[in-house]
Design an enzyme around this catalytic site. Sequence first.
Site, PDB file in Angstrom:
ATOM      1  N   TYR A 141     -10.300   4.118   3.256  1.00 30.35           N
ATOM      2  CA  TYR A 141     -11.938   4.046   4.111  1.00 30.35           C
ATOM      3  C   TYR A 141     -11.248   6.123   4.591  1.00 30.35           C
ATOM      4  O   TYR A 141     -12.209   6.275   5.039  1.00 30.35           O
ATOM      5  CB  TYR A 141     -11.571   4.402   5.091  1.00 30.35           C
ATOM      6  CG  TYR A 141     -12.611   2.481   5.327  1.00 30.35           C
ATOM      7  CD1 TYR A 141     -12.975   2.021   5.111  1.00 30.35           C
ATOM      8  CD2 TYR A 141     -11.487   1.413   5.611  1.00 30.35           C
ATOM      9  CE1 TYR A 141     -13.846   0.914   4.130  1.00 30.35           C
ATOM     10  CE2 TYR A 141     -11.861   0.325   4.713  1.00 30.35           C
ATOM     11  CZ  TYR A 141     -12.735  -0.410   4.174  1.00 30.35           C
ATOM     12  OH  TYR A 141     -13.589  -1.977   4.456  1.00 30.35           O
ATOM     13  N   ARG A 148      -1.830   5.419  12.641  1.00 25.58           N
ATOM     14  CA  ARG A 148      -0.729   5.048  11.636  1.00 25.58           C
ATOM     15  C   ARG A 148       0.316   5.557  12.305  1.00 25.58           C
ATOM     16  O   ARG A 148       1.507   5.176  12.991  1.00 25.58           O
ATOM     17  CB  ARG A 148      -0.944   4.808  10.097  1.00 25.58           C
ATOM     18  CG  ARG A 148       0.485   4.567   9.437  1.00 25.58           C
ATOM     19  CD  ARG A 148       0.210   4.472   8.475  1.00 25.58           C
ATOM     20  NE  ARG A 148      -0.541   3.456   7.895  1.00 25.58           N
ATOM     21  CZ  ARG A 148      -1.723   3.416   7.867  1.00 25.58           C
ATOM     22  NH1 ARG A 148      -2.409   4.825   7.597  1.00 25.58           N
ATOM     23  NH2 ARG A 148      -2.176   2.511   7.385  1.00 25.58           N
ATOM     24  N   LYS A 203      -2.680  14.674   7.713  1.00 26.79           N
ATOM     25  CA  LYS A 203      -2.902  13.215   8.632  1.00 26.79           C
ATOM     26  C   LYS A 203      -2.268  13.019  10.202  1.00 26.79           C
ATOM     27  O   LYS A 203      -2.893  11.785  11.063  1.00 26.79           O
ATOM     28  CB  LYS A 203      -3.233  12.523   7.743  1.00 26.79           C
ATOM     29  CG  LYS A 203      -4.266  10.706   7.634  1.00 26.79           C
ATOM     30  CD  LYS A 203      -4.491  10.287   6.574  1.00 26.79           C
ATOM     31  CE  LYS A 203      -4.194   8.638   7.162  1.00 26.79           C
ATOM     32  NZ  LYS A 203      -4.535   7.757   5.770  1.00 26.79           N
ATOM     33  N   ASP A 223      -1.070  -3.953   9.876  1.00 28.16           N
ATOM     34  CA  ASP A 223      -2.807  -4.578  10.183  1.00 28.16           C
ATOM     35  C   ASP A 223      -3.051  -3.251  10.648  1.00 28.16           C
ATOM     36  O   ASP A 223      -2.774  -2.361  11.597  1.00 28.16           O
ATOM     37  CB  ASP A 223      -2.721  -5.545  10.600  1.00 28.16           C
ATOM     38  CG  ASP A 223      -3.590  -6.414   9.997  1.00 28.16           C
ATOM     39  OD1 ASP A 223      -4.085  -5.802   8.681  1.00 28.16           O
ATOM     40  OD2 ASP A 223      -4.796  -6.670  10.110  1.00 28.16           O
ATOM     41  N   ASN A 259       0.818  -1.126  -0.138  1.00 25.83           N
ATOM     42  CA  ASN A 259       0.368  -0.007   0.256  1.00 25.83           C
ATOM     43  C   ASN A 259       0.991   1.174   0.051  1.00 25.83           C
ATOM     44  O   ASN A 259       1.730   2.216   1.338  1.00 25.83           O
ATOM     45  CB  ASN A 259      -0.653   0.384   1.258  1.00 25.83           C
ATOM     46  CG  ASN A 259      -2.003   1.071   1.147  1.00 25.83           C
ATOM     47  OD1 ASN A 259      -1.422   2.425   1.160  1.00 25.83           O
ATOM     48  ND2 ASN A 259      -3.306   1.253   1.978  1.00 25.83           N
TER      49      ASN A 259
END
Length: 188
Positions: A143, A170, A164, A65, A9
């Site tokens: 999302y 994260r 963010k 994860d 990702n």
Amino acid sequence: MKLVFITGNLGKFLEAQKLLREFGITLEQADLEITEPQSETLEEVAEKCAQEALKKIGERFIIEDSGLFVNSLNGFPGVYSSYVYRKIGCEGILKLLTGSADRSAYFMTALAYGEPGKDVKIFTGRVDGTIATEPRGKSGFGYDPLFIPFGSNLTFAEMSTEEKNKFSHRARALRKFASWFLSRHEEK
Ligand code: ITT
């Protein structure tokens, strides 16, 4: 200091790269084939992925994860976030929440650090917030257009990476990891 982030990702990688740079850690992406196990918790998934990765890579790395937990859906999609995103996406989550007064939710990350010959270490990060009534914003991934963290009126997809990172699950897990990683390094 160099470190590998095992992820397919790119969005995750860019967030982590920006944040860890502040700690003097240079991140490189490796998109290894790691089969995600079915487990009840993100921590368990991260731990098992790290164990599998240790068999394939001879250097220190991080792997993580993450999931979105919607309170009125009893934490769904949670550990199934990836599958659910592929099947029903943001629109599907919004449909499930139609008519629900409680739109509270949280994102969580379980980050695993692996190093050949050492035990895997897990760091978690969580951010609470609400689910928007419609998708908003073009940045980020997954999302992000749905999630408004407490302390802001913007969804993650309306924020820059830096913004963010001020709020995200994260970033919180990564900061815990970086402090531990650097302090361990100084001891040597
Ligand atoms: P990996 O290769 O690192 O496993 P992934 O995208 O499969 O990448 P996860 O299984 O951790 O990552 O993510 C589960 C789902 O949750 C997936 O659909 C992501 O897009 C989404 N997700 C994870 N972190 C997110 C974030 O910060 N913002 C929005 N969506 C996120």
